[in-house]
Motif scaffolding. Sequence first.
Motif, mmCIF file in Angstrom:
data_model
loop_
_atom_site.group_PDB
_atom_site.id
_atom_site.type_symbol
_atom_site.label_atom_id
_atom_site.label_comp_id
_atom_site.label_asym_id
_atom_site.label_seq_id
_atom_site.Cartn_x
_atom_site.Cartn_y
_atom_site.Cartn_z
ATOM 1 N N SER A 18 0.707 -1.174 -0.015
ATOM 2 C CA SER A 18 -0.164 -0.060 0.045
ATOM 3 C C SER A 18 0.798 1.595 -0.160
ATOM 4 O O SER A 18 0.171 2.209 -0.329
ATOM 5 C CB SER A 18 -0.942 0.069 1.214
ATOM 6 N N THR A 107 -5.665 0.680 -0.396
ATOM 7 C CA THR A 107 -5.438 0.313 -1.850
ATOM 8 C C THR A 107 -6.041 -0.885 -2.261
ATOM 9 O O THR A 107 -6.234 -1.795 -1.493
ATOM 10 C CB THR A 107 -3.701 0.203 -1.816
ATOM 11 N N THR A 111 -4.060 -3.281 -7.519
ATOM 12 C CA THR A 111 -2.895 -2.517 -7.278
ATOM 13 C C THR A 111 -2.065 -3.313 -6.249
ATOM 14 O O THR A 111 -0.798 -3.455 -6.621
ATOM 15 C CB THR A 111 -3.355 -1.198 -6.726
ATOM 16 N N THR A 153 -5.803 5.643 -2.173
ATOM 17 C CA THR A 153 -4.611 5.717 -2.923
ATOM 18 C C THR A 153 -4.705 5.200 -4.312
ATOM 19 O O THR A 153 -3.481 5.356 -5.122
ATOM 20 C CB THR A 153 -3.264 4.824 -2.343
ATOM 21 N N ALA A 154 -5.906 4.873 -4.528
ATOM 22 C CA ALA A 154 -6.203 4.176 -6.098
ATOM 23 C C ALA A 154 -5.526 5.331 -7.191
ATOM 24 O O ALA A 154 -5.866 6.419 -7.025
ATOM 25 C CB ALA A 154 -7.625 4.006 -6.233
#
Length: 171
Positions: A18, A107, A111, A153-154
Amino acid sequence: MSAAQPKTNVVLIGMPGSGKSTVGVLLAKHLSRGFVDTDLIIQTNHGKTLQQIVDGAGHAALLDAEEAAVRSLDVENHVVATGGSVVYSAAGMAHLKAIGVLVYLATDLATLEARVGDYTMRGLAKRPEQTLADLFAERQALYEQYADVTVETAGLSHDAVCARVEAALDR
């Protein structure tokens, strides 16, 4: 540190991959604070990598080492990057809550899978049959439960995540 002192630390929690360690270093620089990575404390204390601890003594040994490392933290004005499994320890999380503001770096699974790659060599505290998706499903509610602040956080760079964390802390 007594319980009456203000929470001066920023504690990053979230899944492996993350960005806790990378964002933590950036955040510490931006906020003029020290930086501590609990995974490095564990490795230093044991003279082994996280994976060597898991391979030699099992995932429960890593969880115990993580709790001990977290509970030993006695810092002020630091950014603390934790291991992804820290949320399994109620005692560890209580200590972190007492000394800092907990920021969950949320996250998405795709990802995480792209960043982590071969998670079997990452030193994860997981049961042998668990996949990264299993861990994600199991831990997500715990991160949300403990977080004081959640930062999505994408699609963001580490610098952008850092800026979002700073903005959230200013609120």
